[in-house]
Motif scaffolding. Structure first.
Motif, PDB file in Angstrom:
ATOM      1  N   TYR A 310       0.468 -11.360 -12.516  1.00  0.00           N
ATOM      2  CA  TYR A 310      -1.021 -10.947 -12.854  1.00  0.00           C
ATOM      3  C   TYR A 310      -1.946 -11.495 -11.554  1.00  0.00           C
ATOM      4  O   TYR A 310      -1.728 -12.813 -11.496  1.00  0.00           O
ATOM      5  N   GLY A 311      -2.905 -10.735 -11.186  1.00  0.00           N
ATOM      6  CA  GLY A 311      -3.533 -11.167 -10.203  1.00  0.00           C
ATOM      7  C   GLY A 311      -2.885 -11.427  -8.624  1.00  0.00           C
ATOM      8  O   GLY A 311      -3.663 -11.795  -7.658  1.00  0.00           O
ATOM      9  N   GLN A 312      -1.877 -10.925  -8.735  1.00  0.00           N
ATOM     10  CA  GLN A 312      -1.029 -11.174  -7.228  1.00  0.00           C
ATOM     11  C   GLN A 312      -1.403  -9.921  -6.709  1.00  0.00           C
ATOM     12  O   GLN A 312      -1.615  -8.640  -7.134  1.00  0.00           O
ATOM     13  N   THR A 313      -1.216  -9.836  -5.218  1.00  0.00           N
ATOM     14  CA  THR A 313      -1.201  -8.703  -4.553  1.00  0.00           C
ATOM     15  C   THR A 313      -0.022  -8.039  -4.091  1.00  0.00           C
ATOM     16  O   THR A 313       0.978  -8.817  -3.668  1.00  0.00           O
ATOM     17  N   ARG A 314       0.057  -6.779  -4.511  1.00  0.00           N
ATOM     18  CA  ARG A 314       1.593  -6.173  -4.071  1.00  0.00           C
ATOM     19  C   ARG A 314       1.512  -5.832  -2.443  1.00  0.00           C
ATOM     20  O   ARG A 314       0.814  -5.497  -2.048  1.00  0.00           O
ATOM     21  N   GLU A 315       2.807  -6.394  -1.991  1.00  0.00           N
ATOM     22  CA  GLU A 315       2.869  -6.310  -0.525  1.00  0.00           C
ATOM     23  C   GLU A 315       2.800  -4.938   0.071  1.00  0.00           C
ATOM     24  O   GLU A 315       2.282  -4.659   1.239  1.00  0.00           O
ATOM     25  N   HIS A 316       3.386  -3.892  -0.760  1.00  0.00           N
ATOM     26  CA  HIS A 316       3.573  -2.733  -0.138  1.00  0.00           C
ATOM     27  C   HIS A 316       2.225  -1.735  -0.057  1.00  0.00           C
ATOM     28  O   HIS A 316       2.322  -0.732   0.716  1.00  0.00           O
ATOM     29  N   ASP A 317       1.490  -1.994  -1.048  1.00  0.00           N
ATOM     30  CA  ASP A 317      -0.026  -1.126  -0.829  1.00  0.00           C
ATOM     31  C   ASP A 317      -1.259  -2.016  -1.033  1.00  0.00           C
ATOM     32  O   ASP A 317      -2.099  -1.321  -0.983  1.00  0.00           O
ATOM     33  N   GLY A 318      -1.199  -3.525  -1.149  1.00  0.00           N
ATOM     34  CA  GLY A 318      -2.108  -4.103  -1.176  1.00  0.00           C
ATOM     35  C   GLY A 318      -3.131  -4.134  -2.506  1.00  0.00           C
ATOM     36  O   GLY A 318      -4.302  -4.726  -2.728  1.00  0.00           O
ATOM     37  N   HIS A 319      -2.364  -3.565  -3.462  1.00  0.00           N
ATOM     38  CA  HIS A 319      -3.157  -3.434  -4.911  1.00  0.00           C
ATOM     39  C   HIS A 319      -2.967  -5.033  -5.618  1.00  0.00           C
ATOM     40  O   HIS A 319      -1.986  -5.451  -5.509  1.00  0.00           O
ATOM     41  N   VAL A 320      -4.526  -5.334  -6.036  1.00  0.00           N
ATOM     42  CA  VAL A 320      -4.120  -6.621  -6.918  1.00  0.00           C
ATOM     43  C   VAL A 320      -4.014  -6.303  -8.322  1.00  0.00           C
ATOM     44  O   VAL A 320      -4.804  -5.755  -9.055  1.00  0.00           O
TER      45      VAL A 320
END
Length: 349
Positions: A310-320
């Motif tokens: 939760y609240g972390q940024t997905r590396e592959h698309d930058g989604h928080v």
């Protein structure tokens, strides 16, 4: 899903709700065998360590012969019905596609699938999630607010009493506040993987092992308008406040219970990778949301979200992850039991 795949999946469901429990069942006399866990060991589960509490919960068949009041039997049966078909409360107390038994397999009796009888003998107790002492009803209410993305029945209501009675029936014969560890409690996580959990590996392992039942998009499987296999993310699943969104908890559930009918068949690495992939998908907002994901993470991260994404940024698309105001079917309605302090008048000592 093809008919062939559905038959395989349904067969797996039948196995999963019976294979582990039957391996842990009592003998023909109704008394626990000398080694009730032996069948579990044969399935790859560990034998109890010296001093662990081993409890074999009674079944609903045992209830028929139990020497208790007929009215109590009725209430326990109702609790069992609510536990295994919680969807009958849809729209009133439940706002997603889950049943209690979606996570607590084997009717809540299954070891290594968070058997619910343990709550009946260890509560009241302090709970870090809400930072105060909880009783059994409050613990059940938490499941409604988070895992069911709903608003729980009131304490003392018919539904809450019935669910509590069912939990306590499963605990028949177990000591209250046991001093020893409980065998098969919770969703114990597998050993730390050789490599850090990875999204791409997790997606590949999910498609190979999980999509047949839960679909490529994690939305679950439906037959005649009723779900057969629950949603793992999205609006039909539990919200960001549910315990199983934590990566280690999800890995423990997956490793010990999935694929259905094949417990402990996945490698440690696969279980962690799939858990990481699942936990990297969106779901309804945590009902404790303050209006800002970073602020919510700062407030609840130390006690809960430090083990989730939760609240972390997905590396592959930058989604928080969690950066949205989507509360799913229930809308932005805070469950009445969320954020309610207890025992504030007591001394801090």
């Amino acid at each position: 899903m093809s008919r062939k795949h559905l038959v395989i999946a349904l067969a797996g469901c039948s196995l999963a709700t019976g294979i582990v429990v039957s391996a842990f069942a009592a003998n023909d006399s109704g008394a626990p065998s000398e080694a009730p866990y032996q069948g579990l060991v044969e399935l790859g589960f560990p034998a109890p360590q010296e001093g662990e509490l081993v409890h074999v919960p009674p079944t609903m068949a045992d209830l028929e012969d139990a020497d208790i009041h007929p009215e109590l039997k009725k209430v326990i049966r109702y609790g069992y019905d609510l536990f295994t078909n919680t969807q009958q409360l849809r729209g009133e107390y439940v706002n997603n596609d889950m049943n209690c038994s979606s996570c607590h397999l084997g009717e809540g009796r299954q070891p290594f699938s968070a058997p619910v009888w343990a709550a009946a003998v260890t509560l009241p107790d302090f709970r870090g999630k809400n930072q105060h002492v909880n009783n059994l009803e409050e613990r059940i209410a938490g499941c409604f607010a988070y895992s069911m993305n709903g608003t729980p029945p009131q304490y003392g209501s018919d539904e809450m009493l019935a669910l509590s009675a069912y939990h306590q029936w499963l605990a028949t014969g177990a000591p209250m506040y046991p001093s020893q560890p409980i065998y098969g409690r919770g969703f114990p996580a597998p050993d730390e993987p050789a490599e850090s959990p990875d999204y791409a590996r997790g997606e590949a392992a999910y498609q190979e092992n999980c999509a047949i039942c839960h679909q490529d998009d994690g939305a679950g499987h439906y037959e005649n308008g009723e779900y057969v296999f629950p949603a793992l993310w999205g609006d039909g699943s539990n919200n960001w406040g549910a315990g199983i969104v934590r990566v280690d908890t999800a890995a423990g559930f997956i490793y010990n219970n999935m694929p259905l009918g094949q417990p402990r068949s996945l490698s440690d690495q696969d279980a962690w990778d799939i858990a990481y992939y699942m936990s990297s998908q969106e779901r309804p907002q945590d009902p404790r949301y303050t209006g800002d994901v970073a602020e919510t993470l700062e407030r609840f991260g130390p006690t809960f979200h430090k083990r989730s994404l939760y609240g972390q940024t997905r590396e592959h698309d930058g989604h928080v992850l969690g950066d949205h105001a989507n509360f799913g079917e229930k809308g932005n309605v805070e469950p009445w039991n969320v954020g309610v302090p207890r025992f504030e008048s007591l001394s801090s000592e």
